[in-house]
Design a protein around this motif. Structure first.
Motif, PDB file in Angstrom:
ATOM      1  N   GLN A 327       0.977  -0.912   0.228  1.00 34.92           N
ATOM      2  CA  GLN A 327       0.291   0.234  -0.384  1.00 34.92           C
ATOM      3  C   GLN A 327       1.131   1.325  -0.097  1.00 34.92           C
ATOM      4  O   GLN A 327       1.936   1.131   0.432  1.00 34.92           O
ATOM      5  CB  GLN A 327      -1.246  -0.505   1.244  1.00 34.92           C
ATOM      6  CG  GLN A 327      -1.653   1.098   1.087  1.00 34.92           C
ATOM      7  CD  GLN A 327      -2.933   0.574   2.220  1.00 34.92           C
ATOM      8  OE1 GLN A 327      -3.672  -0.253   2.525  1.00 34.92           O
ATOM      9  NE2 GLN A 327      -3.229   1.671   2.986  1.00 34.92           N
ATOM     10  N   PRO A 328       1.009   1.960  -0.701  1.00 35.23           N
ATOM     11  CA  PRO A 328       1.835   3.397  -1.561  1.00 35.23           C
ATOM     12  C   PRO A 328       1.427   4.071  -0.281  1.00 35.23           C
ATOM     13  O   PRO A 328      -0.016   3.898  -0.479  1.00 35.23           O
ATOM     14  CB  PRO A 328       1.581   3.870  -2.566  1.00 35.23           C
ATOM     15  CG  PRO A 328      -0.063   3.356  -3.283  1.00 35.23           C
ATOM     16  CD  PRO A 328      -0.311   1.943  -2.463  1.00 35.23           C
ATOM     17  N   ARG A 329       1.775   5.472   0.361  1.00 32.43           N
ATOM     18  CA  ARG A 329       1.659   6.335   1.064  1.00 32.43           C
ATOM     19  C   ARG A 329       2.073   7.955   0.412  1.00 32.43           C
ATOM     20  O   ARG A 329       1.395   8.829   0.940  1.00 32.43           O
ATOM     21  CB  ARG A 329       2.445   6.715   2.559  1.00 32.43           C
ATOM     22  CG  ARG A 329       2.431   5.370   3.540  1.00 32.43           C
ATOM     23  CD  ARG A 329       2.890   5.498   4.465  1.00 32.43           C
ATOM     24  NE  ARG A 329       2.282   6.225   5.469  1.00 32.43           N
ATOM     25  CZ  ARG A 329       2.829   7.482   6.304  1.00 32.43           C
ATOM     26  NH1 ARG A 329       4.211   7.207   7.008  1.00 32.43           N
ATOM     27  NH2 ARG A 329       2.130   7.742   7.220  1.00 32.43           N
ATOM     28  N   GLY A 330       2.486   7.401  -1.249  1.00 32.85           N
ATOM     29  CA  GLY A 330       2.190   8.614  -1.962  1.00 32.85           C
ATOM     30  C   GLY A 330       2.185   8.702  -2.977  1.00 32.85           C
ATOM     31  O   GLY A 330       2.522   7.261  -3.275  1.00 32.85           O
ATOM     32  N   ALA A 331       2.532   9.232  -3.875  1.00 32.82           N
ATOM     33  CA  ALA A 331       3.146   8.519  -5.391  1.00 32.82           C
ATOM     34  C   ALA A 331       1.139   8.363  -5.600  1.00 32.82           C
ATOM     35  O   ALA A 331       0.875   8.603  -5.169  1.00 32.82           O
ATOM     36  CB  ALA A 331       4.001   8.175  -5.656  1.00 32.82           C
ATOM     37  N   TYR A 332       1.347   7.464  -7.347  1.00 31.90           N
ATOM     38  CA  TYR A 332       0.601   7.399  -7.558  1.00 31.90           C
ATOM     39  C   TYR A 332       0.463   5.797  -8.968  1.00 31.90           C
ATOM     40  O   TYR A 332       0.238   5.396  -9.697  1.00 31.90           O
ATOM     41  CB  TYR A 332      -0.308   8.346  -8.910  1.00 31.90           C
ATOM     42  CG  TYR A 332       0.184   8.757  -9.566  1.00 31.90           C
ATOM     43  CD1 TYR A 332       1.438   8.385 -10.644  1.00 31.90           C
ATOM     44  CD2 TYR A 332      -0.371  10.288 -10.493  1.00 31.90           C
ATOM     45  CE1 TYR A 332       1.345   9.083 -11.501  1.00 31.90           C
ATOM     46  CE2 TYR A 332       0.082  10.865 -11.248  1.00 31.90           C
ATOM     47  CZ  TYR A 332       1.010  10.511 -12.110  1.00 31.90           C
ATOM     48  OH  TYR A 332       1.274  10.982 -12.877  1.00 31.90           O
ATOM     49  N   TYR A 333       1.999   5.031  -8.254  1.00 31.77           N
ATOM     50  CA  TYR A 333       1.773   3.635  -8.128  1.00 31.77           C
ATOM     51  C   TYR A 333       1.378   2.493  -6.939  1.00 31.77           C
ATOM     52  O   TYR A 333       1.537   3.275  -5.746  1.00 31.77           O
ATOM     53  CB  TYR A 333       3.185   3.144  -8.597  1.00 31.77           C
ATOM     54  CG  TYR A 333       3.651   4.486 -10.073  1.00 31.77           C
ATOM     55  CD1 TYR A 333       2.794   4.606 -10.800  1.00 31.77           C
ATOM     56  CD2 TYR A 333       4.373   5.695  -9.259  1.00 31.77           C
ATOM     57  CE1 TYR A 333       4.131   5.293 -11.476  1.00 31.77           C
ATOM     58  CE2 TYR A 333       4.789   6.647 -10.173  1.00 31.77           C
ATOM     59  CZ  TYR A 333       4.408   6.870 -10.906  1.00 31.77           C
ATOM     60  OH  TYR A 333       4.621   7.982 -12.309  1.00 31.77           O
ATOM     61  N   ILE A 334       1.549   2.041  -7.242  1.00 30.85           N
ATOM     62  CA  ILE A 334       1.186   0.242  -6.637  1.00 30.85           C
ATOM     63  C   ILE A 334       2.289  -0.848  -6.607  1.00 30.85           C
ATOM     64  O   ILE A 334       2.241  -1.167  -8.053  1.00 30.85           O
ATOM     65  CB  ILE A 334      -0.391  -0.461  -6.337  1.00 30.85           C
ATOM     66  CG1 ILE A 334      -1.495   0.672  -6.132  1.00 30.85           C
ATOM     67  CG2 ILE A 334      -0.187  -1.355  -5.632  1.00 30.85           C
ATOM     68  CD1 ILE A 334      -2.368   0.611  -5.589  1.00 30.85           C
ATOM     69  N   MET A 335       3.093  -1.192  -6.157  1.00 27.59           N
ATOM     70  CA  MET A 335       4.349  -2.490  -6.153  1.00 27.59           C
ATOM     71  C   MET A 335       3.164  -3.412  -5.586  1.00 27.59           C
ATOM     72  O   MET A 335       2.852  -3.458  -4.763  1.00 27.59           O
ATOM     73  CB  MET A 335       5.150  -2.143  -5.672  1.00 27.59           C
ATOM     74  CG  MET A 335       6.268  -1.403  -6.540  1.00 27.59           C
ATOM     75  SD  MET A 335       6.425  -2.590  -7.628  1.00 27.59           S
ATOM     76  CE  MET A 335       8.655  -2.678  -7.157  1.00 27.59           C
ATOM     77  N   THR A 336       3.809  -4.313  -6.440  1.00 32.82           N
ATOM     78  CA  THR A 336       2.696  -5.682  -6.698  1.00 32.82           C
ATOM     79  C   THR A 336       3.646  -6.468  -6.238  1.00 32.82           C
ATOM     80  O   THR A 336       4.729  -7.035  -6.904  1.00 32.82           O
ATOM     81  CB  THR A 336       0.943  -6.194  -7.084  1.00 32.82           C
ATOM     82  OG1 THR A 336       2.055  -6.468  -8.584  1.00 32.82           O
ATOM     83  CG2 THR A 336       0.442  -4.618  -7.133  1.00 32.82           C
ATOM     84  N   ASP A 337       3.263  -7.971  -6.007  1.00 32.18           N
ATOM     85  CA  ASP A 337       3.231  -9.009  -5.754  1.00 32.18           C
ATOM     86  C   ASP A 337       2.552  -9.940  -6.219  1.00 32.18           C
ATOM     87  O   ASP A 337       1.981  -9.960  -6.541  1.00 32.18           O
ATOM     88  CB  ASP A 337       3.901  -9.576  -4.066  1.00 32.18           C
ATOM     89  CG  ASP A 337       4.996 -10.676  -3.638  1.00 32.18           C
ATOM     90  OD1 ASP A 337       6.293 -10.760  -3.654  1.00 32.18           O
ATOM     91  OD2 ASP A 337       4.601 -11.815  -4.608  1.00 32.18           O
ATOM     92  N   ILE A 338       3.859 -10.663  -7.155  1.00 33.43           N
ATOM     93  CA  ILE A 338       3.269 -11.708  -8.206  1.00 33.43           C
ATOM     94  C   ILE A 338       3.193 -12.857  -8.717  1.00 33.43           C
ATOM     95  O   ILE A 338       2.760 -13.675  -9.122  1.00 33.43           O
ATOM     96  CB  ILE A 338       3.162 -11.439  -9.845  1.00 33.43           C
ATOM     97  CG1 ILE A 338       4.985 -11.351  -9.762  1.00 33.43           C
ATOM     98  CG2 ILE A 338       2.750 -10.028  -9.711  1.00 33.43           C
ATOM     99  CD1 ILE A 338       5.403 -11.035 -11.466  1.00 33.43           C
ATOM    100  N   SER A 339       3.768 -13.489  -6.774  1.00 35.26           N
ATOM    101  CA  SER A 339       4.631 -14.796  -6.485  1.00 35.26           C
ATOM    102  C   SER A 339       3.508 -15.514  -7.275  1.00 35.26           C
ATOM    103  O   SER A 339       3.802 -16.845  -8.044  1.00 35.26           O
ATOM    104  CB  SER A 339       5.096 -15.405  -5.920  1.00 35.26           C
ATOM    105  OG  SER A 339       6.031 -13.694  -5.388  1.00 35.26           O
ATOM    106  N   ARG A 340       2.380 -15.303  -6.687  1.00 35.69           N
ATOM    107  CA  ARG A 340       1.317 -16.770  -6.733  1.00 35.69           C
ATOM    108  C   ARG A 340       0.576 -17.128  -7.615  1.00 35.69           C
ATOM    109  O   ARG A 340       0.255 -17.985  -8.431  1.00 35.69           O
ATOM    110  CB  ARG A 340       0.250 -16.146  -4.983  1.00 35.69           C
ATOM    111  CG  ARG A 340      -0.402 -14.938  -5.528  1.00 35.69           C
ATOM    112  CD  ARG A 340      -1.527 -15.143  -5.195  1.00 35.69           C
ATOM    113  NE  ARG A 340      -1.772 -14.567  -3.830  1.00 35.69           N
ATOM    114  CZ  ARG A 340      -2.509 -13.995  -3.007  1.00 35.69           C
ATOM    115  NH1 ARG A 340      -3.132 -13.406  -3.208  1.00 35.69           N
ATOM    116  NH2 ARG A 340      -2.658 -14.219  -1.365  1.00 35.69           N
TER     117      ARG A 340
END
Ligand code: GLN
Length: 402
Positions: A327-340
């Motif tokens: 969950q980002p606290r700033g900017a406008y991107y979401i990093m995700t984990d795709i392992s599953r």
């Protein structure tokens, strides 16, 4: 962006044409911008490159049109139209409480991209090192190569993207010329707090280094996060080069109007580089920038509120589709984990998503020097309108996880 340690020259090209720049051979084209092209090619919903797909504010658009009609169509002063530099200084003082001299401390550039490169070319000498937090916005790698700096990477650790201060201290040394800081951060959404900025300050003072801060997401803050300009931290005013632009705050990424704020001696060098690289940023758009920077406080409050709603909308869509989100606290991107999802790596998954599912995102490896370090990540942007989210939700619902 892929940084190569050894130049790769195709045998056929080497045999038939003169050798190209060894610097240019050391990096690939931007993966972020390539993803936008792939999105267009496959008719995919574009959640890759960070540009708004909704209109810019009408008062700013009207100001640009009026400037063209008023014949402000010739070069502005190379380091920026006076009215615009005055507006930048007034805005910086209003937002961060720092008074700067628009005559000697501001250089208007063609976007923050050019401001960053001109700043680096203005301070780097052969053998100089720059400290860069990793994952990093992909431009900083080629910026280092083009300016001749050797990057020293310091890891931000998920889920909160914290850094280890001893690792940061170990990255600094007698060869350190600068640290590059991007807060609020692309791609992680981290917002550096005061204690972290003071740690950075202590190292800059100890090693007599500059800081170049990219603060382009300063108004996109969530969950009580507060943006602090490094230049406001005691001891840093005159060794910080603060970079910003109209692009994100006013939804005009295609205008290419940004700036660098720095002490007079540094600014003199930045202005010289800038002058010979671009001559100057678009004159009528600088005129419109005066209107933009003068927008009332409510404009920035609404912007932050709307981005919070977009962040939560995309967090919901991605979580529903099976992504683990940071969950980002700033900017406008979401990093995700795709392992599953069970794909071999981020690039394979991003290709599958854009071609078969119809959604474009940026492979995590573009934010790491060693692609293997980003192979479980994918970055999505949420600077998009509701109909874009609806289409993305519908398409991502077809994803199956292992
Ligand atoms: N900063 C934006 C991103 O990270 C856009 C970059 C660009 O293409 N200039 O997606």
């Amino acid at each position: 962006m892929d940084l190569k340690t050894t130049p790769a020259v195709p045998a056929s090209a080497a045999a038939t044409s003169p050798r190209l720049s060894a610097k240019a051979e050391r990096f690939t084209e931007s993966v972020i911008r390539e993803m936008t092209r792939l999105a267009l090619q496959h008719g995919a919903v574009n959640l890759s490159q960070g540009f708004p797909d909704f209109p810019a504010p009408p008062e700013i658009k009207n100001a640009a049109k009026a400037a063209i009609d008023a014949d402000l169509n010739q070069y502005a002063i190379t380091w920026g139209a006076k009215k615009f530099r005055d507006a930048i200084a007034a805005n910086f003082e209003r937002m961060q409480g720092i008074a700067v001299d628009p005559e000697r401390e501001i250089t208007v550039c063609c976007g923050s991209t050019e401001a960053m490169l001109s700043a680096m070319m203005a301070i780097i000498n052969p053998g100089d090192e720059v400290v860069v937090f990793e994952p990093f916005y992909e431009n900083y790698g080629p910026d280092a190569i083009l300016s001749g700096a050797t990057p020293r990477f310091v890891r931000l650790h998920p889920p909160d993207w914290t850094f280890d201060s001893s690792e940061l201290a170990a990255a600094f040394g007698p060869a350190t010329k600068a640290i590059i800081l991007n807060t609020p951060n692309n791609p992680t959404g981290k917002v550096f707090d005061r204690a972290e900025l003071e740690t950075i300050r202590d190292l800059c003072l100890r090693w007599n280094a500059f800081a170049i801060t990219d603060e382009i997401y300063e108004h996109m803050l969530y969950d009580g996060a507060h943006h602090i300009s490094l230049a406001t931290i005691e001891g840093m005013r005159d060794r910080t080069i603060t970079i910003n632009a109209l692009s994100k705050t006013y939804s005009v990424t295609g205008w290419r109007v940004g700036w660098a704020i720095a002490a007079p001696g540094v600014t003199a060098a930045v202005r010289k580089v800038h002058d010979f690289v671009t001559v100057g940023a678009a004159a009528p758009l600088q005129e419109a920038g005066v209107v933009a920077l003068g927008m009332p406080r409510t404009y920035y409050e609404t912007l932050a509120r709307e981005y919070l709603a977009r962040r939560d909308r995309l967090l919901g869509i991605l979580s529903q589709a099976g992504f683990r989100c940071f969950q980002p606290r700033g900017a406008y991107y979401i990093m995700t984990d795709i392992s599953r999802f069970g794909f071999p790596d981020d690039v394979a998954f991003a290709r599958y998503l854009v071609k078969e599912i119809g959604v474009a995102a940026v492979p995590g490896s573009s934010f790491y020097r060693d692609p293997a370090d980003g192979r479980t990540h994918l970055r999505f942007t949420f600077c998009k309108k509701e109909s874009t989210f609806e289409a993305a939700a519908e398409r991502l619902s077809r994803l199956s996880r292992k």
